[in-house]
Design a protein around this motif. Structure first.
Motif, PDB file in Angstrom:
ATOM      1  N   LYS A 100      12.057  51.959 -29.305  1.00 26.14           N
ATOM      2  CA  LYS A 100      11.374  50.688 -29.105  1.00 26.14           C
ATOM      3  C   LYS A 100      10.781  50.250 -30.430  1.00 26.14           C
ATOM      4  O   LYS A 100      10.642  51.055 -31.359  1.00 26.14           O
ATOM      5  CB  LYS A 100      10.281  50.798 -28.043  1.00 26.14           C
ATOM      6  CG  LYS A 100       9.097  51.661 -28.432  1.00 26.14           C
ATOM      7  CD  LYS A 100       8.034  51.630 -27.329  1.00 26.14           C
ATOM      8  CE  LYS A 100       6.817  52.475 -27.676  1.00 26.14           C
ATOM      9  NZ  LYS A 100       5.791  52.431 -26.603  1.00 26.14           N
TER      10      LYS A 100
ATOM     11  N   ALA B 243      12.900  50.693 -22.197  1.00 29.67           N
ATOM     12  CA  ALA B 243      12.352  50.671 -20.840  1.00 29.67           C
ATOM     13  C   ALA B 243      12.178  49.273 -20.291  1.00 29.67           C
ATOM     14  O   ALA B 243      11.821  49.104 -19.121  1.00 29.67           O
ATOM     15  CB  ALA B 243      10.998  51.389 -20.811  1.00 29.67           C
ATOM     16  N   ASP B 244      12.454  48.267 -21.105  1.00 27.42           N
ATOM     17  CA  ASP B 244      12.206  46.887 -20.704  1.00 27.42           C
ATOM     18  C   ASP B 244      13.410  46.337 -19.944  1.00 27.42           C
ATOM     19  O   ASP B 244      14.158  45.491 -20.424  1.00 27.42           O
ATOM     20  CB  ASP B 244      11.904  46.028 -21.939  1.00 27.42           C
ATOM     21  CG  ASP B 244      11.403  44.641 -21.570  1.00 27.42           C
ATOM     22  OD1 ASP B 244      11.055  44.430 -20.399  1.00 27.42           O
ATOM     23  OD2 ASP B 244      11.354  43.775 -22.468  1.00 27.42           O
TER      24      ASP B 244
ATOM     25  N   ALA C 117      12.284  56.293 -19.288  1.00 23.79           N
ATOM     26  CA  ALA C 117      13.519  55.875 -19.942  1.00 23.79           C
ATOM     27  C   ALA C 117      13.976  56.929 -20.950  1.00 23.79           C
ATOM     28  O   ALA C 117      15.174  57.233 -21.042  1.00 23.79           O
ATOM     29  CB  ALA C 117      13.315  54.532 -20.633  1.00 23.79           C
TER      30      ALA C 117
ATOM     31  N   GLN D 271      19.497  52.646 -26.506  1.00 18.27           N
ATOM     32  CA  GLN D 271      19.718  51.818 -25.322  1.00 18.27           C
ATOM     33  C   GLN D 271      20.964  52.264 -24.567  1.00 18.27           C
ATOM     34  O   GLN D 271      20.970  52.338 -23.331  1.00 18.27           O
ATOM     35  CB  GLN D 271      19.846  50.352 -25.742  1.00 18.27           C
ATOM     36  CG  GLN D 271      19.879  49.374 -24.587  1.00 18.27           C
ATOM     37  CD  GLN D 271      18.524  49.147 -23.960  1.00 18.27           C
ATOM     38  OE1 GLN D 271      17.687  48.442 -24.501  1.00 18.27           O
ATOM     39  NE2 GLN D 271      18.299  49.755 -22.800  1.00 18.27           N
TER      40      GLN D 271
ATOM     41  N   ASN E 158      13.092  47.565 -26.576  1.00 19.29           N
ATOM     42  CA  ASN E 158      12.380  48.594 -25.827  1.00 19.29           C
ATOM     43  C   ASN E 158      13.318  49.072 -24.731  1.00 19.29           C
ATOM     44  O   ASN E 158      13.682  48.298 -23.838  1.00 19.29           O
ATOM     45  CB  ASN E 158      11.089  48.038 -25.226  1.00 19.29           C
ATOM     46  CG  ASN E 158      10.246  49.114 -24.536  1.00 19.29           C
ATOM     47  OD1 ASN E 158      10.757  50.117 -24.048  1.00 19.29           O
ATOM     48  ND2 ASN E 158       8.948  48.889 -24.482  1.00 19.29           N
TER      49      ASN E 158
ATOM     50  N   ASP F 287       8.549  51.686 -17.934  1.00 22.04           N
ATOM     51  CA  ASP F 287       8.120  53.085 -18.042  1.00 22.04           C
ATOM     52  C   ASP F 287       8.897  53.756 -19.177  1.00 22.04           C
ATOM     53  O   ASP F 287       9.997  54.270 -18.976  1.00 22.04           O
ATOM     54  CB  ASP F 287       8.367  53.806 -16.721  1.00 22.04           C
ATOM     55  CG  ASP F 287       7.744  55.208 -16.681  1.00 22.04           C
ATOM     56  OD1 ASP F 287       7.528  55.789 -17.763  1.00 22.04           O
ATOM     57  OD2 ASP F 287       7.494  55.710 -15.577  1.00 22.04           O
ATOM     58  N   PHE F 288       8.301  53.757 -20.358  1.00 21.54           N
ATOM     59  CA  PHE F 288       8.996  54.247 -21.545  1.00 21.54           C
ATOM     60  C   PHE F 288       9.298  55.737 -21.448  1.00 21.54           C
ATOM     61  O   PHE F 288      10.394  56.181 -21.801  1.00 21.54           O
ATOM     62  CB  PHE F 288       8.155  53.953 -22.792  1.00 21.54           C
ATOM     63  CG  PHE F 288       8.826  54.314 -24.086  1.00 21.54           C
ATOM     64  CD1 PHE F 288       9.889  53.570 -24.561  1.00 21.54           C
ATOM     65  CD2 PHE F 288       8.386  55.393 -24.835  1.00 21.54           C
ATOM     66  CE1 PHE F 288      10.527  53.896 -25.754  1.00 21.54           C
ATOM     67  CE2 PHE F 288       9.004  55.724 -26.036  1.00 21.54           C
ATOM     68  CZ  PHE F 288      10.079  54.975 -26.499  1.00 21.54           C
ATOM     69  N   ASP F 289       8.350  56.526 -20.968  1.00 27.29           N
ATOM     70  CA  ASP F 289       8.565  57.971 -20.857  1.00 27.29           C
ATOM     71  C   ASP F 289       9.736  58.269 -19.924  1.00 27.29           C
ATOM     72  O   ASP F 289      10.556  59.161 -20.198  1.00 27.29           O
ATOM     73  CB  ASP F 289       7.306  58.661 -20.350  1.00 27.29           C
ATOM     74  CG  ASP F 289       6.189  58.711 -21.385  1.00 27.29           C
ATOM     75  OD1 ASP F 289       6.358  58.112 -22.467  1.00 27.29           O
ATOM     76  OD2 ASP F 289       5.154  59.344 -21.118  1.00 27.29           O
TER      77      ASP F 289
ATOM     78  N   THR G  69      20.297  55.521 -22.671  1.00 29.08           N
ATOM     79  CA  THR G  69      19.411  55.325 -21.525  1.00 29.08           C
ATOM     80  C   THR G  69      20.131  54.631 -20.380  1.00 29.08           C
ATOM     81  O   THR G  69      20.031  55.045 -19.223  1.00 29.08           O
ATOM     82  CB  THR G  69      18.192  54.478 -21.937  1.00 29.08           C
ATOM     83  OG1 THR G  69      17.523  55.105 -23.028  1.00 29.08           O
ATOM     84  CG2 THR G  69      17.218  54.338 -20.786  1.00 29.08           C
TER      85      THR G  69
ATOM     86  N   PHE H 211      13.896  50.648 -15.284  1.00 28.97           N
ATOM     87  CA  PHE H 211      12.743  51.467 -15.664  1.00 28.97           C
ATOM     88  C   PHE H 211      11.416  50.734 -15.552  1.00 28.97           C
ATOM     89  O   PHE H 211      10.353  51.363 -15.591  1.00 28.97           O
ATOM     90  CB  PHE H 211      12.929  52.007 -17.091  1.00 28.97           C
ATOM     91  CG  PHE H 211      14.067  52.968 -17.209  1.00 28.97           C
ATOM     92  CD1 PHE H 211      13.975  54.252 -16.704  1.00 28.97           C
ATOM     93  CD2 PHE H 211      15.264  52.578 -17.797  1.00 28.97           C
ATOM     94  CE1 PHE H 211      15.034  55.138 -16.787  1.00 28.97           C
ATOM     95  CE2 PHE H 211      16.329  53.451 -17.891  1.00 28.97           C
ATOM     96  CZ  PHE H 211      16.220  54.740 -17.388  1.00 28.97           C
TER      97      PHE H 211
END
Length: 238
Positions: free
Chosen positions: A58, A155-156, A167, A38, A153, A163-165, A41, A160
């Motif tokens: 995540k 991306a949460d 992030a 985290q 997560n 969008d996990f990719d 990111t 982002f």
């Protein structure tokens, strides 16, 4: 309480209060590794290197199911009273710890009686220790911790939008991804999937029969700790 809340609070302490702009290395085990992801990111310009030991960016589905199971074991105690208990739900806390121990180590750990290396003469003695240890915790605190873990997560957030990719691609830090080969929480397969999304990710799994606990600082025989320390040294020297 989320891991995003935790990391934002940590950043305020380090950046605003201590006025530290860059971190040479963030190293974390388990939920500490999740917080490390985290950090890398949210604040890529502040993190030079990341070591993620037995953790993930995540909480993946199997991990979520495991957490739901131990939470359910705790909440079945009649004393729990839906969280409004007036005295500790000790049976539920013991059940929580007992179930936790089943996932914390590996099949080989129990099959080969490796708990003896941790000074437990029998499997029952180990399980009793886990039960007693968790009876000393507050039930709602444990459930709060599980929520933070289960909803993690990177991306949460608004930046982002799930969008996990994207992030993962935002992480610019040199990163060593170090799952344990026998971890039942943060699996080898899912860690490898995450490593493949990193721009500067290095795959360095920790081969150990101690499961998730292999990455716990200072708990195990020295080989596991030495392997982790070597990765720290390599990242700091790069």
């Amino acid at each position: 309480m989320t891991l995003l809340d935790n990391v934002r609070a940590q950043h305020r302490l380090i950046h605003d209060h201590w006025q530290i702009d860059r971190l040479a290395l963030i190293a974390g085990w388990s939920m500490g590794a999740m917080q490390g992801y985290q950090w890398a990111t949210l604040y890529p310009d502040a993190v030079d290197a990341l070591l993620a030991v037995c953790g993930s960016a995540k909480c993946w589905p199997l991990n979520q199911v495991f957490l739901s199971g131990i939470a359910a074991a705790l909440q079945t105690d009649p004393l729990f009273q839906q969280g409004s208990y007036t005295r500790p739900p000790l049976k539920g806390l013991a059940a929580f710890g007992h179930c936790y121990a089943g996932w914390a180590y590996s099949a080989a750990f129990y099959r080969q009686h490796l708990y003896r290396q941790l000074n437990f003469s029998t499997r029952e003695a180990l399980l009793h220790y886990w039960e007693q240890d968790h009876q000393g915790r507050d039930a709602n605190d444990l459930l709060c911790m599980l929520h933070s873990w289960q909803t993690a997560n990177i991306a949460d957030n608004a930046h982002f939008g799930g969008d996990f990719d994207a992030a993962m691609a935002a992480i610019t830090a040199r990163t060593v991804v170090m799952p344990c080969t026998t971890d039942s929480y943060f699996t080898l397969e899912e860690a490898e999937m995450e490593c493949g999304l990193l721009a500067r990710g290095e795959w360095r799994p920790l081969a150990s029969p101690f499961g998730h606990c292999a990455g716990a600082p200072g708990r195990l025989p020295p080989a596991e700790s030495a392997f982790i320390c070597r990765a720290m040294a390599d990242l700091l020297a790069a």
